[in-house]
Design a protein around this motif. Structure first.
Motif, PDB file in Angstrom:
ATOM      1  N   CYS A  62      -6.414  -2.676   8.762  1.00 29.74           N
ATOM      2  CA  CYS A  62      -6.699  -2.997   7.397  1.00 29.74           C
ATOM      3  C   CYS A  62      -6.417  -4.304   6.677  1.00 29.74           C
ATOM      4  CB  CYS A  62      -6.299  -1.864   6.264  1.00 29.74           C
ATOM      5  SG  CYS A  62      -4.615  -1.851   6.365  1.00 29.74           S
ATOM      6  N   TRP A  63      -6.970  -4.843   5.568  1.00 31.72           N
ATOM      7  CA  TRP A  63      -6.566  -6.090   4.999  1.00 31.72           C
ATOM      8  C   TRP A  63      -5.235  -5.955   4.809  1.00 31.72           C
ATOM      9  CZ3 TRP A  63      -3.827  -6.015   0.796  1.00 31.72           C
ATOM     10  CH2 TRP A  63      -4.065  -4.806  -0.086  1.00 31.72           C
ATOM     11  N   ALA A  64      -4.388  -5.026   4.469  1.00 33.91           N
ATOM     12  CA  ALA A  64      -2.880  -4.890   4.186  1.00 33.91           C
ATOM     13  C   ALA A  64      -2.233  -5.018   5.443  1.00 33.91           C
ATOM     14  CB  ALA A  64      -2.703  -3.641   3.493  1.00 33.91           C
TER      15      ALA A  64
ATOM     16  N   GLY B  76      -9.181   0.306  -1.593  1.00 33.40           N
ATOM     17  CA  GLY B  76      -8.145   0.854  -0.896  1.00 33.40           C
ATOM     18  C   GLY B  76      -6.924  -0.207  -0.446  1.00 33.40           C
ATOM     19  N   GLY B  77      -5.630   0.370  -0.675  1.00 37.17           N
ATOM     20  CA  GLY B  77      -4.545  -0.220  -0.358  1.00 37.17           C
ATOM     21  C   GLY B  77      -3.790  -1.105  -1.842  1.00 37.17           C
TER      22      GLY B  77
ATOM     23  N   CYS C 106       0.828  -1.139   0.065  1.00 36.57           N
ATOM     24  CA  CYS C 106      -0.165  -0.122  -0.042  1.00 36.57           C
ATOM     25  C   CYS C 106       0.714   1.135   0.080  1.00 36.57           C
ATOM     26  CB  CYS C 106      -0.981   0.019   1.393  1.00 36.57           C
ATOM     27  SG  CYS C 106      -2.029   1.528   1.307  1.00 36.57           S
ATOM     28  N   GLN C 107       0.503   2.308  -0.461  1.00 38.65           N
ATOM     29  CA  GLN C 107       1.052   3.525  -0.812  1.00 38.65           C
ATOM     30  C   GLN C 107       1.475   4.143   0.837  1.00 38.65           C
ATOM     31  OE1 GLN C 107      -2.011   3.466  -1.795  1.00 38.65           O
ATOM     32  NE2 GLN C 107      -2.723   4.975  -0.332  1.00 38.65           N
ATOM     33  N   ASP C 108       0.239   3.667   1.439  1.00 36.90           N
ATOM     34  CA  ASP C 108       0.386   4.511   2.845  1.00 36.90           C
ATOM     35  C   ASP C 108       1.308   3.566   3.812  1.00 36.90           C
ATOM     36  OD1 ASP C 108       0.131   5.699   5.165  1.00 36.90           O
ATOM     37  OD2 ASP C 108      -2.093   5.525   5.786  1.00 36.90           O
TER      38      ASP C 108
ATOM     39  N   GLY D 177     -11.625   1.796   7.088  1.00 34.41           N
ATOM     40  CA  GLY D 177     -10.263   1.372   7.229  1.00 34.41           C
ATOM     41  C   GLY D 177      -9.940   0.381   6.373  1.00 34.41           C
ATOM     42  N   CYS D 178     -10.420   0.330   5.214  1.00 34.16           N
ATOM     43  CA  CYS D 178     -10.124  -0.708   4.263  1.00 34.16           C
ATOM     44  C   CYS D 178     -10.206  -2.013   4.624  1.00 34.16           C
ATOM     45  CB  CYS D 178      -8.606  -0.637   3.804  1.00 34.16           C
ATOM     46  SG  CYS D 178      -8.188   0.848   2.795  1.00 34.16           S
TER      47      CYS D 178
ATOM     48  N   GLY E 166      -1.535   1.629   8.358  1.00 32.69           N
ATOM     49  CA  GLY E 166      -1.702   2.990   7.894  1.00 32.69           C
ATOM     50  C   GLY E 166      -2.741   3.913   8.571  1.00 32.69           C
ATOM     51  N   GLY E 167      -2.595   5.152   8.109  1.00 35.64           N
ATOM     52  CA  GLY E 167      -3.626   6.062   8.769  1.00 35.64           C
ATOM     53  C   GLY E 167      -4.842   5.696   8.424  1.00 35.64           C
ATOM     54  N   GLY E 168      -5.246   5.304   7.523  1.00 32.76           N
ATOM     55  CA  GLY E 168      -6.724   4.926   7.376  1.00 32.76           C
ATOM     56  C   GLY E 168      -7.483   3.994   8.218  1.00 32.76           C
TER      57      GLY E 168
ATOM     58  N   ARG F 230       0.646  -5.535   7.488  1.00 33.26           N
ATOM     59  CA  ARG F 230       1.801  -5.523   7.263  1.00 33.26           C
ATOM     60  C   ARG F 230       2.436  -5.769   8.550  1.00 33.26           C
ATOM     61  NH1 ARG F 230       1.693  -0.045   4.055  1.00 33.26           N
ATOM     62  NH2 ARG F 230       0.054   0.027   5.512  1.00 33.26           N
TER      63      ARG F 230
ATOM     64  N   LYS G 288     -11.345   6.478  -1.351  1.00 36.68           N
ATOM     65  CA  LYS G 288     -11.900   5.158  -0.633  1.00 36.68           C
ATOM     66  C   LYS G 288     -12.678   5.598   0.649  1.00 36.68           C
ATOM     67  CE  LYS G 288      -8.197   4.259   2.558  1.00 36.68           C
ATOM     68  NZ  LYS G 288      -8.745   3.954   3.878  1.00 36.68           N
TER      69      LYS G 288
ATOM     70  N   PRO H  47      -5.672   4.711  -3.241  1.00 28.13           N
ATOM     71  CA  PRO H  47      -6.711   5.732  -2.765  1.00 28.13           C
ATOM     72  C   PRO H  47      -6.306   6.046  -1.283  1.00 28.13           C
ATOM     73  CG  PRO H  47      -8.016   3.912  -3.131  1.00 28.13           C
ATOM     74  CD  PRO H  47      -6.644   3.475  -3.682  1.00 28.13           C
TER      75      PRO H  47
HETATM   76  S1  SF4 Z   1      -4.996  -0.577   2.891  1.00 31.60           S
HETATM   77 FE1  SF4 Z   1      -5.907   1.324   3.300  1.00 31.60          FE
HETATM   78  S2  SF4 Z   1      -6.223   1.537   5.397  1.00 31.60           S
HETATM   79 FE2  SF4 Z   1      -4.479   0.039   5.027  1.00 31.60          FE
HETATM   80  S3  SF4 Z   1      -2.603   1.454   4.805  1.00 31.60           S
HETATM   81 FE3  SF4 Z   1      -3.488   1.301   2.916  1.00 31.60          FE
HETATM   82  S4  SF4 Z   1      -4.863   2.933   2.469  1.00 31.60           S
HETATM   83 FE4  SF4 Z   1      -4.375   2.750   4.641  1.00 31.60          FE
END
Ligand code: SF4
Length: 504
Positions: A267-269, A435-436, A55-57, A179-180, A135-137, A271, A412, A387
């Motif tokens: 989120c699903w990402a 998202g992600g 993810c870019q975040d 939060g994805c 991530g921030g989301g 990490r 997103k 996004p």
């Molecule tokens: S997947 Fe969504 S919540 Fe998780 S880090 Fe990426 S943008 Fe943020």
């Protein structure tokens, strides 16, 4: 440390992959949720193959490190900083550490409070280092409850296991898709406000498949997994069967006067990885969370891509007319070719009182803070471009669309009533990207046409991009319809079913 940082950012752990595969199996073929999960798994494979951010975040890097007695933590911190600086320079992390007062980006992910590093001594002779990149989301969807209290939809939550149950169920409802989702939660019961959140976040370091040794908490975890997945929030909040992929709960003592329940939403990402290292040489002897077989999604993705191609799609190319926009309805899949312009918090704030650097009439704004790298010829390249959470732009979005004639925004998690009203009045749509899915979307970007407002830093600048085959779903249209509003309503109705006492 460099290896740990890069692997965590680019390669999802085995236990998380297994949970995502299970979610895919639960979703019905051809639904929005199934198509989104297909994009997600395609993205996971792309990030892994190309060693690029999932993810870019980049989010917050948090290290939990256990060290033998006598280990020099000052030297270890220096090594961690160096690894992070290098990974940022190599495009494996986005510069993400920002001065809270001036907004200035440190450029290398190092700054007061970032990263977070916790050391603990232990009796073993090796180092156990775990890293979570959150991530921030999803961080913004963390929530803390102070019992007793009234919880919307569930009524009174007392200072007992049943009150805790209500808090956790509500935490999943309030996160919706922002939060994805589908997500993982760590829950901390007790402590003070801070240690309660810390305990919650530490639960995210447990293996997705472990079994809680405390039988009461084990039952609670199982109950939450079952019921949260009946709320119908689904992937990205599009509706669907898979909403929650993991739930881990722990309790600690509290003061008689306080009763906190804290939930860390991921989120699903998801990490997070860990290594066991020699305290003498620093050599990695074992990777954590990598037991069993590694799930590969490649074959399943080919089938899903075929399904995606069969879905009815509308092609959009800027400049877009109001008539084109008025034809779009919630649920339509659009494919964007041509121009996109990024804009997130700083740009939206700026555009309220300033002119745009380019003519935005009929254009599409993408809520995205990409990972960018400049090559030796001075050319910019996109390394990750999913996004960001759109709701942050709610105070500005409608006004900006009207002021500049923007016809579509991509992001997103959806937006609120102010934007929905503006879409109806002005003739605009909100498009939800996955998202992600930073690698998936980066591949759709064929050229960087330029950049403006670079003084806001790389993620916040306005990047002018040429895209091809950029897919997104209409989730808010110009006729007053919002998928986000509908999913919120039905999930709230389902949440209310669980107001009766379950645990003594
Ligand atoms: S997947 Fe969504 S919540 Fe998780 S880090 Fe990426 S943008 Fe943020």
């Amino acid at each position: 440390m460099y290896e740990l940082v890069v692997e965590t950012s680019t390669n999802l752990p085995y236990d998380v992959r297994r949970a995502i595969r299970k979610a895919k199996e639960q979703e019905n073929a051809g639904t929005r949720a199934a198509l989104s999960l297909a994009t997600i798994t395609q993205n996971i494979e792309m990030a892994d193959d190309n060693v690029l951010p999932i993810c870019q975040d980049t989010g917050m890097l948090t290290f939990e490190i256990k060290v033998p007695i006598g280990a020099n933590q000052i030297e270890m911190k220096k090594d961690i900083y160096e690894a992070i600086r290098q990974a940022t320079k190599d495009g494996k992390l986005r510069p993400n550490s920002v001065d809270s007062l001036t907004g200035e980006n440190s450029g290398d992910n190092i700054g007061p409070g970032t990263p977070i590093i916790h050391f603990e001594q232990w009796e073993e002779d090796y180092i156990d280092a775990r890293l979570i990149i959150k991530g921030g989301g999803c961080e913004n969807k963390n929530i803390q409850y102070s019992l007793p209290m009234e919880i919307e939809g569930l009524g009174r939550a007392g200072r007992d296991l049943d009150g805790i149950r209500k808090c956790i169920l509500h935490s999943v409802y309030q996160a919706q898709g922002q939060g994805c989702s589908a997500g993982f939660i760590g829950v901390g019961i007790g402590g003070d406000r801070i240690s309660s959140y810390e305990l919650a976040k530490k639960q995210l370091l447990r293996d997705v498949n472990d079994v809680n040794e405390n039988t009461k908490l084990k039952d609670l975890e199982e109950y939450i997994m079952e019921k949260a997945n009946t709320l119908g929030i689904g992937t990205m909040g599009f509706g669907g069967e898979a909403t929650l992929l993991g739930c881990k709960v722990a309790a600690q003592n509290r003061l008689p006067a306080s009763f906190f329940v804290s939930v860390a939403y991921n989120c699903w990402a998801f990490r997070r990885l860990g290594v066991q290292m020699s305290a003498i040489t620093g050599e990695i002897n074992n990777w954590l969370y990598q037991e069993g077989e590694k799930v590969s999604f490649k074959e399943e993705d080919n089938k899903a891509v075929a399904q995606q191609e069969e879905a009815k799609e509308v092609v959009l190319q800027a400049p877009i007319t109001e008539e084109q926009i008025r034809e779009l309805k919630v649920g339509d899949v659009v494919v964007i070719n041509g121009d996109l312009h990024t804009g997130r918090d700083a740009i939206h704030h700026h555009l309220m009182d300033h002119d745009a650097p380019i003519d935005l009439n009929g254009q599409i704004i993408y809520h995205c803070g990409p990972v960018m790298l400049k090559d030796s010829d001075g050319e910019w390249h996109v390394k990750a471009a999913g996004p960001t959470t759109s709701i942050r732009e709610e105070p500005y979005q409608g006004d900006i669309m009207k002021k500049f004639g923007i016809r579509a925004v991509i992001g997103k998690g959806g937006m609120g009533p102010k934007t929905l009203k503006a879409l109806e009045e002005h003739g605009g749509v909100y498009l939800n990207a996955i998202g992600g899915a930073a690698q998936y979307y980066a591949e759709c970007i064929k050229k960087v046409d330029g950049v403006d407002l670079m003084e806001f830093g790389i993620p916040e600048a306005m990047w002018h991009l040429k895209v091809d085959g950029f897919r997104a779903i209409v989730t808010m249209d110009s006729h007053g319809n919002s998928l986000h509003k509908d999913v919120d309503k039905t999930s709230f109705e389902r949440l209310q079913q669980y107001s009766e006492k379950v645990f003594a």
